[in-house]
Scaffold this motif. Structure first.
Motif, mmCIF file in Angstrom:
data_model
loop_
_atom_site.group_PDB
_atom_site.id
_atom_site.type_symbol
_atom_site.label_atom_id
_atom_site.label_comp_id
_atom_site.label_asym_id
_atom_site.label_seq_id
_atom_site.Cartn_x
_atom_site.Cartn_y
_atom_site.Cartn_z
ATOM 1 N N VAL A 194 -9.991 5.870 -39.581
ATOM 2 C CA VAL A 194 -10.949 4.698 -39.521
ATOM 3 C C VAL A 194 -10.346 3.353 -39.899
ATOM 4 O O VAL A 194 -9.542 3.218 -40.650
ATOM 5 C CB VAL A 194 -12.163 4.839 -40.641
ATOM 6 C CG1 VAL A 194 -13.136 3.899 -40.429
ATOM 7 C CG2 VAL A 194 -12.869 6.136 -40.365
ATOM 8 N N THR A 195 -10.512 2.245 -39.146
ATOM 9 C CA THR A 195 -10.000 0.854 -39.324
ATOM 10 C C THR A 195 -11.069 0.374 -40.004
ATOM 11 O O THR A 195 -12.062 0.253 -39.329
ATOM 12 C CB THR A 195 -9.374 0.313 -38.090
ATOM 13 O OG1 THR A 195 -8.338 1.077 -37.653
ATOM 14 C CG2 THR A 195 -8.784 -0.967 -38.602
ATOM 15 N N ILE A 196 -10.915 -0.317 -41.120
ATOM 16 C CA ILE A 196 -12.082 -1.234 -41.666
ATOM 17 C C ILE A 196 -11.533 -2.469 -42.240
ATOM 18 O O ILE A 196 -10.412 -2.703 -42.548
ATOM 19 C CB ILE A 196 -12.253 -0.319 -43.158
ATOM 20 C CG1 ILE A 196 -12.858 0.865 -42.889
ATOM 21 C CG2 ILE A 196 -13.434 -1.418 -44.027
ATOM 22 C CD1 ILE A 196 -13.186 1.609 -44.142
ATOM 23 N N GLN A 227 0.305 1.638 -37.276
ATOM 24 C CA GLN A 227 -0.422 1.644 -38.558
ATOM 25 C C GLN A 227 -1.055 0.197 -38.573
ATOM 26 O O GLN A 227 -0.750 -0.656 -37.972
ATOM 27 C CB GLN A 227 0.564 1.932 -39.557
ATOM 28 C CG GLN A 227 1.342 3.251 -39.234
ATOM 29 C CD GLN A 227 0.372 4.500 -39.823
ATOM 30 O OE1 GLN A 227 -0.067 4.432 -40.834
ATOM 31 N NE2 GLN A 227 0.237 5.385 -39.071
ATOM 32 N N ALA A 228 -1.644 0.091 -39.880
ATOM 33 C CA ALA A 228 -2.552 -1.010 -40.150
ATOM 34 C C ALA A 228 -1.464 -2.669 -40.172
ATOM 35 O O ALA A 228 -2.127 -3.555 -39.747
ATOM 36 C CB ALA A 228 -3.326 -0.895 -41.413
ATOM 37 N N LEU A 254 -2.115 8.445 -47.721
ATOM 38 C CA LEU A 254 -2.263 8.308 -46.111
ATOM 39 C C LEU A 254 -3.017 6.844 -45.774
ATOM 40 O O LEU A 254 -2.879 6.633 -44.749
ATOM 41 C CB LEU A 254 -3.344 9.359 -45.360
ATOM 42 C CG LEU A 254 -2.637 10.685 -45.776
ATOM 43 C CD1 LEU A 254 -3.454 11.708 -45.132
ATOM 44 C CD2 LEU A 254 -1.103 10.970 -44.788
ATOM 45 N N GLY A 255 -3.686 6.147 -46.901
ATOM 46 C CA GLY A 255 -4.349 4.958 -46.766
ATOM 47 C C GLY A 255 -3.488 3.922 -46.638
ATOM 48 O O GLY A 255 -2.474 3.688 -47.521
ATOM 49 N N LEU A 305 -7.877 -2.115 -43.645
ATOM 50 C CA LEU A 305 -7.407 -0.930 -44.303
ATOM 51 C C LEU A 305 -7.542 0.163 -43.000
ATOM 52 O O LEU A 305 -8.423 0.062 -41.984
ATOM 53 C CB LEU A 305 -8.696 -0.328 -45.213
ATOM 54 C CG LEU A 305 -8.821 -0.972 -46.448
ATOM 55 C CD1 LEU A 305 -10.038 -0.511 -47.413
ATOM 56 C CD2 LEU A 305 -7.920 -1.255 -47.157
ATOM 57 N N GLU A 306 -6.613 1.156 -43.118
ATOM 58 C CA GLU A 306 -6.502 2.248 -42.273
ATOM 59 C C GLU A 306 -6.508 3.411 -42.996
ATOM 60 O O GLU A 306 -5.493 3.715 -43.726
ATOM 61 C CB GLU A 306 -5.106 2.142 -41.557
ATOM 62 C CG GLU A 306 -5.122 2.944 -40.298
ATOM 63 C CD GLU A 306 -5.028 2.313 -38.963
ATOM 64 O OE1 GLU A 306 -5.228 2.985 -37.788
ATOM 65 O OE2 GLU A 306 -5.198 0.875 -38.929
ATOM 66 N N ILE A 307 -7.763 4.168 -42.731
ATOM 67 C CA ILE A 307 -7.615 5.302 -43.741
ATOM 68 C C ILE A 307 -8.338 6.609 -43.008
ATOM 69 O O ILE A 307 -8.870 6.506 -41.777
ATOM 70 C CB ILE A 307 -8.792 5.202 -44.776
ATOM 71 C CG1 ILE A 307 -10.082 4.733 -44.262
ATOM 72 C CG2 ILE A 307 -8.349 4.067 -45.796
ATOM 73 C CD1 ILE A 307 -11.179 4.682 -45.306
ATOM 74 N N PRO A 308 -7.909 7.738 -43.394
ATOM 75 C CA PRO A 308 -8.544 9.087 -42.729
ATOM 76 C C PRO A 308 -9.891 9.154 -42.937
ATOM 77 O O PRO A 308 -10.598 8.462 -44.068
ATOM 78 C CB PRO A 308 -7.793 10.195 -43.667
ATOM 79 C CG PRO A 308 -6.952 9.529 -44.474
ATOM 80 C CD PRO A 308 -6.973 8.207 -44.652
ATOM 81 N N GLN A 309 -10.601 9.564 -42.031
ATOM 82 C CA GLN A 309 -12.234 9.540 -42.031
ATOM 83 C C GLN A 309 -12.912 10.293 -43.119
ATOM 84 O O GLN A 309 -13.718 9.824 -43.833
ATOM 85 C CB GLN A 309 -12.410 10.176 -40.730
ATOM 86 C CG GLN A 309 -14.018 9.587 -40.277
ATOM 87 C CD GLN A 309 -14.378 9.819 -38.959
ATOM 88 O OE1 GLN A 309 -13.392 10.127 -37.831
ATOM 89 N NE2 GLN A 309 -15.605 10.126 -38.416
#
Length: 611
Positions: free
Chosen positions: A438-440, A107-108, A463-464, A407-411
């Motif tokens: 998606v990693t931002i 994870q992030a 989930l983010g 950030l690590e979030i669902p698309q």
């Protein structure tokens, strides 16, 4: 030195890191069967808050003996507000155990701490934990970890990492998924085989790089760090080489060494070991303790500067002192002073008002945890909204702290998250799609981060994941709109009644329930519009001898908006306080009287117009 191993444990929140450390300590025989500690779960979580939140807040040291080897373990925090702890730990260790959940994958926050470890040249061992979970896919997660290493520009040697499958809860590790193990033996062997001995030089004169601090009422400040060179003895002269270039002379009054979680007093310690030293009251993290100034200072790693500030004030409300015992300015000041002895990322300063203190830190979570600890210890305190700390540039222009956010979030949630970041004046610098995630990466003003984590959790249904690092002081990014809704402010004192709340809930959302004690100036709800409205939550129904149509009808009240401490600190406006007492969290206006509030606002507007 060849028989010492120094390792850090890296994991995302709730991936089983602390349970794994417990398991290693128990199976290495550090705790005897009759010791109470051995039966306690999550031994490394020494604070009640750590157990409840399931996160590591303070970096802690432990050690165990495996055959002839002395293995030092350092637990690292995963939450970004405690990122100041992570950088220093990397100076103490030579290898890391990267613990990854066999169902969730990396994870992030794993990414954030692992990047630091790889940059420091630490040797990684990957531990795929929770392989006994029903939705676990250890092989797939191992591939994801490999991709993560590639994306972090790991060297060829780091990419050839050893890995172990385990279940810390069940207490076994294995190298082959087809043959479940019966103990942690494969992991013990991997640590001894793959983690190199400490990078340190044997010899006479010593150097210690301070990586952590604690405080003892009897011995003063305790500086923890790795002995980089030489050996150190109790009673011998030493000096502290400060970050600003100054030198303080003194002598070593005590040396601590770790066995399990216990600190053991020893007379001497050798290169490569992680120890605690006493004798210097003004030593700080990143500084060097050496035998004499000629030895020179080790490279100084400054701690990330505080970027936000809150006011801690004495509770002067009508209900002050009903819950807590420690309520005076002296009590609060002494508690804050005690905190900064060990929590180096915090700063505390008095203000022009003797009842108000300015507390600065890395994020609202860090300060919220301090407030939560104080509540549990019996303190009552008023806390203001977080404000960012601005700086003046070389040309006199104002500069604000800019954070690098990961950030690590669902698309599927990308649209709302990017829109929210843009609203908060964030700039996206990098975006990487992998599967449904998606990693931002981006840059955002610290002001924009206040309250963002709550929005992120709501937008991504939990989930983010977010972590952030201090990037630089940059130009003012312009206005960021604050809360859109006003407050419903009580204009009377007493017990809230169903009858009154039923009428008030038409104006907005309630924050109190019937029977709650309220006072003048207390916030009892959120207005649906932008302005504040005075309301009377204690009004009772007048009884008459005439029967009205509404008689006998049940009153239906909507569920109240209950805010956690962190959420309340993000929620309040600049003219409001959170009143934190051992058993209550209330929101209130800084100025309780409505007429005085209007006068203060009028004079502020006139002053602003005059400028």
């Amino acid at each position: 030195m060849q028989h010492i191993r120094n390792i850090a444990i890296i994991a995302h929140v709730d991936h089983g890191k602390t349970t794994l450390v417990d398991c290693l300590l128990k199976q290495s025989g550090t705790f005897r069967a009759n010791e109470a500690k051995a039966s306690e779960e999550r031994i490394m979580d020494s604070m009640d808050l750590e157990r409840e939140k399931g996160i590591t807040i303070r970096a802690k040291n432990a050690a165990f003996q495996y055959k002839d080897y002395h293995i030092n373990i350092v637990d690292t925090p995963g939450h970004a507000d405690f990122g100041g702890e992570v950088e220093r730990i990397m100076n103490m260790i030579d290898g890391v155990l990267l613990v990854v959940d066999a169902a969730e994958g990396p994870q992030a926050q794993t990414r954030f701490v692992l990047r630091k470890a790889l940059e420091a040249g630490a040797k990684p061992i990957v531990v795929i934990n929770k392989i006994d979970r029903e939705n676990a896919s250890p092989k797939k997660v191992l591939d994801q970890v490999f991709e993560l290493f590639i994306s972090l520009n790991a060297t060829d040697e780091q990419l050839d990492f050893p890995f172990v499958y385990c279940s810390a809860k069940a207490g076994f590790a294995t190298l082959d998924l087809g043959q479940p193990g019966s103990s942690m033996e494969p992991l013990f062997q991997a640590i001894v085989k793959h983690i190199p001995p400490p990078r340190a030089k044997a010899g006479d004169g010593f150097q210690v790089l301070v990586a952590n601090l604690d405080y003892s009422d009897y011995l003063g400040r305790i500086a923890f760090g790795k002995i980089v060179a030489g050996k150190v003895k109790v009673g011998e002269p030493a000096c502290c080489l400060h970050g600003h270039g100054g030198v303080t002379s003194g002598k070593i009054t005590m040396i601590y060494h770790f066995e399990g979680l216990k600190r053991i007093e020893i007379q001497e310690a050798h290169a490569g070991d992680i120890v605690g030293l006493t004798g210097f009251e003004d030593v700080f993290i990143g500084e060097t303790i050496a035998e004499k100034p000629e030895r020179g200072a080790l490279p100084y790693i400054p701690i990330d500067p505080p970027t936000i500030q809150m006011e801690f004030a004495v509770n002067d409300g009508p209900l002050a002192g009903k819950d807590g015992k420690l309520v005076t300015a002296r009590h609060i000041w002494e508690r804050l002073q005690k905190e900064i002895r060990t929590n180096v990322a915090l700063r505390v300063a008095p203000t022009n008002d003797p009842k108000v203190f300015a507390v600065s830190g890395r994020g609202e979570m860090q300060i919220a945890i301090l407030v939560e600890q104080m509540r549990r210890e019996g303190y009552e305190v008023l806390v203001s909204r977080p404000e960012v700390l601005w700086k003046k540039g070389a040309n006199g222009e104002l500069l604000e702290p800019i954070e690098k956010v990961f950030l690590e979030i669902p698309q599927e949630n990308m649209g709302p998250v990017l829109e929210n970041l843009a609203f908060r004046k964030g700039e996206i610098t990098h975006m990487h799609h992998h599967g449904a995630q998606v990693t931002i990466e981006g840059l955002i003003p610290m002001r924009g981060l206040i309250g963002f984590e709550t929005d992120l959790v709501n937008m991504t249904r939990g989930l983010g994941v977010m972590s952030h690092l201090f990037h630089e002081y940059g130009a003012d990014r312009g206005e960021i709109a604050a809360r859109k809704n006003g407050s419903l402010v009580s204009m009377d004192a007493g017990e809230a009644t169903s009858y009154a709340l039923n009428m008030i809930q038409e104006r907005g959302r309630l924050m109190v329930v019937p029977g709650d004690e309220v006072y003048v100036g207390m916030i009892v709800g959120e207005n649906a519009r932008e302005n504040d409205i005075p309301v009377n939550p204690v009004k009772e129904k007048r009884l008459t001898n005439m029967r009205s149509q509404g008689e006998g009808k049940g009153i239906q009240l909507s569920p109240p908006l209950k805010l956690s401490l962190e959420r309340a600190l993000e929620y309040i406006d600049v003219d409001e306080f959170v009143e934190a007492t051992p058993s209550h969290l209330r929101l209130r206006k800084k100025i309780l009287d409505e007429n005085q509030r209007k006068r203060a606002e009028k004079s502020r507007v006139m002053k602003f117009a005059g400028n």
